[in-house]
Every structure is written in structure tokens, then in C-alpha cells.
Design a protein around this motif. Sequence first.
Motif, PDB file in Angstrom:
ATOM      1  N   ALA A 292       0.828  -1.209   0.000  1.00  0.00           N
ATOM      2  CA  ALA A 292       0.000   0.000   0.000  1.00  0.00           C
ATOM      3  C   ALA A 292       0.858   1.254   0.000  1.00  0.00           C
ATOM      4  N   ILE A 293       1.931   1.236   0.773  1.00  0.00           N
ATOM      5  CA  ILE A 293       2.824   2.403   0.835  1.00  0.00           C
ATOM      6  C   ILE A 293       3.542   2.596  -0.495  1.00  0.00           C
ATOM      7  N   ALA A 294       3.997   1.492  -1.093  1.00  0.00           N
ATOM      8  CA  ALA A 294       4.645   1.594  -2.404  1.00  0.00           C
ATOM      9  C   ALA A 294       3.668   2.064  -3.468  1.00  0.00           C
ATOM     10  N   SER A 295       2.392   1.676  -3.355  1.00  0.00           N
ATOM     11  CA  SER A 295       1.380   2.161  -4.281  1.00  0.00           C
ATOM     12  C   SER A 295       1.192   3.670  -4.127  1.00  0.00           C
ATOM     13  N   ALA A 296       1.257   4.155  -2.896  1.00  0.00           N
ATOM     14  CA  ALA A 296       1.175   5.595  -2.657  1.00  0.00           C
ATOM     15  C   ALA A 296       2.358   6.318  -3.300  1.00  0.00           C
ATOM     16  N   ALA A 297       3.528   5.678  -3.276  1.00  0.00           N
ATOM     17  CA  ALA A 297       4.701   6.270  -3.935  1.00  0.00           C
ATOM     18  C   ALA A 297       4.500   6.344  -5.448  1.00  0.00           C
ATOM     19  N   LEU A 298       3.942   5.287  -6.040  1.00  0.00           N
ATOM     20  CA  LEU A 298       3.622   5.325  -7.467  1.00  0.00           C
ATOM     21  C   LEU A 298       2.658   6.468  -7.769  1.00  0.00           C
ATOM     22  N   MET A 299       1.692   6.662  -6.886  1.00  0.00           N
ATOM     23  CA  MET A 299       0.718   7.736  -7.080  1.00  0.00           C
ATOM     24  C   MET A 299       1.389   9.104  -7.021  1.00  0.00           C
ATOM     25  N   LEU A 300       2.275   9.302  -6.060  1.00  0.00           N
ATOM     26  CA  LEU A 300       2.975  10.582  -5.950  1.00  0.00           C
ATOM     27  C   LEU A 300       3.776  10.875  -7.212  1.00  0.00           C
ATOM     28  N   ASP A 301       4.436   9.868  -7.728  1.00  0.00           N
ATOM     29  CA  ASP A 301       5.207  10.046  -8.954  1.00  0.00           C
ATOM     30  C   ASP A 301       4.286  10.407 -10.118  1.00  0.00           C
ATOM     31  N   HIS A 302       3.152   9.716 -10.201  1.00  0.00           N
ATOM     32  CA  HIS A 302       2.187   9.992 -11.249  1.00  0.00           C
ATOM     33  C   HIS A 302       1.666  11.429 -11.185  1.00  0.00           C
ATOM     34  N   LEU A 303       1.496  11.934  -9.973  1.00  0.00           N
ATOM     35  CA  LEU A 303       0.973  13.290  -9.785  1.00  0.00           C
ATOM     36  C   LEU A 303       2.041  14.364  -9.953  1.00  0.00           C
ATOM     37  N   ALA A 308       9.199  13.424  -3.652  1.00  0.00           N
ATOM     38  CA  ALA A 308       8.468  12.817  -2.545  1.00  0.00           C
ATOM     39  C   ALA A 308       8.325  11.317  -2.753  1.00  0.00           C
ATOM     40  N   ALA A 309       8.033  10.904  -3.983  1.00  0.00           N
ATOM     41  CA  ALA A 309       7.916   9.473  -4.290  1.00  0.00           C
ATOM     42  C   ALA A 309       9.219   8.756  -4.008  1.00  0.00           C
ATOM     43  N   GLN A 310      10.336   9.365  -4.394  1.00  0.00           N
ATOM     44  CA  GLN A 310      11.642   8.746  -4.148  1.00  0.00           C
ATOM     45  C   GLN A 310      11.918   8.626  -2.657  1.00  0.00           C
ATOM     46  N   ALA A 311      11.509   9.621  -1.892  1.00  0.00           N
ATOM     47  CA  ALA A 311      11.723   9.567  -0.440  1.00  0.00           C
ATOM     48  C   ALA A 311      10.957   8.396   0.176  1.00  0.00           C
ATOM     49  N   VAL A 312       9.735   8.158  -0.293  1.00  0.00           N
ATOM     50  CA  VAL A 312       8.954   7.034   0.217  1.00  0.00           C
ATOM     51  C   VAL A 312       9.602   5.718  -0.202  1.00  0.00           C
ATOM     52  N   GLU A 313      10.013   5.619  -1.448  1.00  0.00           N
ATOM     53  CA  GLU A 313      10.657   4.392  -1.920  1.00  0.00           C
ATOM     54  C   GLU A 313      11.928   4.104  -1.129  1.00  0.00           C
ATOM     55  N   GLU A 314      12.711   5.130  -0.872  1.00  0.00           N
ATOM     56  CA  GLU A 314      13.947   4.947  -0.101  1.00  0.00           C
ATOM     57  C   GLU A 314      13.648   4.531   1.337  1.00  0.00           C
ATOM     58  N   ALA A 315      12.574   5.047   1.906  1.00  0.00           N
ATOM     59  CA  ALA A 315      12.196   4.663   3.270  1.00  0.00           C
ATOM     60  C   ALA A 315      11.743   3.209   3.318  1.00  0.00           C
ATOM     61  N   VAL A 316      11.049   2.746   2.281  1.00  0.00           N
ATOM     62  CA  VAL A 316      10.653   1.335   2.209  1.00  0.00           C
ATOM     63  C   VAL A 316      11.882   0.445   2.147  1.00  0.00           C
ATOM     64  N   VAL A 317      12.842   0.818   1.304  1.00  0.00           N
ATOM     65  CA  VAL A 317      14.090   0.047   1.203  1.00  0.00           C
ATOM     66  C   VAL A 317      14.811   0.026   2.546  1.00  0.00           C
ATOM     67  N   ALA A 318      14.865   1.177   3.207  1.00  0.00           N
ATOM     68  CA  ALA A 318      15.541   1.255   4.506  1.00  0.00           C
ATOM     69  C   ALA A 318      14.851   0.380   5.536  1.00  0.00           C
ATOM     70  N   ALA A 319      13.524   0.328   5.507  1.00  0.00           N
ATOM     71  CA  ALA A 319      12.794  -0.520   6.443  1.00  0.00           C
ATOM     72  C   ALA A 319      13.138  -1.982   6.229  1.00  0.00           C
TER      73      ALA A 319
END
Length: 350
Positions: A292-303, A308-319
Motif C-alpha cells: 500500500a505504501i509503495a502504491s502511494a509512492a507510485l501515485m505521488l510520482d504519477h501526480l 516525494a515518491a523517491q523519499a517514500v521508496e527509499e524509506a521502504v528500502v531502509a525498512a
Amino acid sequence: MPRVAVIPGDGIGLEVMREAVRVLEAVESRFSPGCELVHWDLGADRFLRDGITITDEEFASLSNDHDAILLGALGDPRVPGNQHARDILLGLRFRLDLYVNYRPAVLLDPALSPLKAPGDIRLDIFRENTEGVYVNLGGTFKEGTDRETAIQEDLNTFTGVERICRAAFEHAVKRGRSRVTLVDKANAMPAAGRLWRRVFALVASDFPDIDTDAMYVDAMAMDLVRRPTRYEVIVTGNLFGDILSDLAAELVGGLGAAASANVHPGRHALFEPVHGSAPDIAGQGVANPLGAIASAALMLDHLGHAEAAQAVEEAVVAAVDGGVRTADMGGDRSTEQVGTWIADRVLSGG
């Protein structure tokens, strides 16, 4: 200001969407994209309470008044045949003409793959989302008897094939990918196969710097297990894409972390994790929110909010790297703990 319809849906959808929203709130605090989150009551509870799945007025509002839709999951055993899920999800896909189903599969940790030596898997699947066998053409004759006959038609049009192939090639150029692979079953389904291969070659001629090849779907399923790193972008029909994208997700760690986008470029977009509503674990706090969080990142990139999308993706990787995982990925954290950790990471920029 982009308006986003948030539809948690059913089962674990409510739990994972809560964490996706938590992360989006962190994004708002740090990057100020100005996304207005509009929460919608669509799902089994509403259907069981009011007898309504989704109205024409609601379709119109989702189409005309919102820039994107973020969906948790749909499906509930209390609803026979999951009528509400079909009306809402398939209704949105078909009525909004969301012909691109984009499913990225990226291996975040080799230990998450069931393969012995997975390598660096970075695979993008483009599934035609509005044609094929999913249009439900056909029917049943003498149902319930020993002479029952069922016919399910596979619909493919030049327009449908051309636009999904073009979306795959444009994505390859944008993301610096060098190969696009067509997947079909042209040896057993020659009419559809001829159309797909002719149109694929026609579109490929507009992208001379991209290498191309074609694979039968059974051979592709085998080869994804044998050498998944050979492939970069796959384009295929509705049924084959549905199957192969789940296989690809399992190769990189499971459906819990799998994100997807359903898009009509320039018009409408719906983003959702692909794990389903999982009623057997709903309410236990163990659902994986990464999809769900990665889907939100895809949405941010689309918008248009790439940073911001990259920051979410990087946080997922860090987790994942830091062992902040739910049980399905070998961890011991709850849904909320994972979501909170990622939101804090996004907010701090650490």
C-alpha cells in the motif's frame, strides 16, 4: 491541489491504507505536495448496510472530481460472489478505461526471494487491463446439467493492443530500460497472437533503440524462475499479465510488498496493493503495509511529485534493510509499527 480518493475497502485494506495515509501525511509535512485526501465509504460494510455497491453519481465524482484513487483491497466472505468488489474494482477499471496495469517487481533483499541465486531483479510488467477474457463475453448453455457448455471469449482490439504496447515502450525510454518483451500464446491462440505480434512490431519500429523479443507465456513462466534478470519490461494481455505479475511478485518477496497502478495516461489513475483483502488475518495487525505504501509512492510520482515518491521508496528500502518487517517477510513488527517507522523516516529524511 490534487484530490485523492482514499478507498480502504475490506479486510486488511483498512489496516494497510491507514499506514499509507500516515506516510502521505508525513510527505505532506516535508514536501507540501498539497494532496487533498478524500475518504470514501465503499466496500462490503456499506453494501451489507445499504445494499449499494457504487452509484453512477459516485463513478462520476471519482472520474471528474479526483486526480487519483488509492484503494486498499476489496473482498469479503459475507458477500456472496463478492458482487461489490466486481462492481467497484472492475467497474472502475472498465468505466474509467484504465487500460494500463503497471506492476513493478524489484528485489529489495535477496533473502526474500525463493530462488537460490536471484540476482538483481528489476522487472516492470505492463498488462492490458480492459480487454481479453476479463470483458466477460460468452455464456453458459444448459447450466447445471451433464451437457453444460461454457464459452469465454478473448477480446483483443488493434487500439487496445497498440496503446498498451506504446505505454510499455515509452516507459522503457523514460526509465532507461533497453529491452521490451512481448508475452503471448501465439502458437495456440493464432488469431490473437497475430494481432499482438503485428502491432508490437509496428510500435517497436518507433523505438529503434529498444531491443525486443517475444515469448510464449508458458516459456516465460519457466524462464522467470530460471533467469529473471534477463527481462526488463514485459507487455502482455489481461489474463497472462495477471498470472505473470503475481509470479514476479513472489520472486521478489511476495504479494505483501507488491504495488500496482491502473492508469489511463492523461486522464484517470487508480493505485492499489495487489495482495487482496485477506479476511483470515484482518484485524490482527500483522498485514504487510509495504504494498500500500509503495502504491502511494507510485501515485505521488504519477501526480508529478518525483522527489516525494523517491523519499517514500527509499524509506521502504531502509525498512526492509533494517529488519523493520511484518511476519510474512521474516520480521516481528506490526502493521502499524512498520507504517510508523516509514513515515518517521520520510519525515526526518534520514
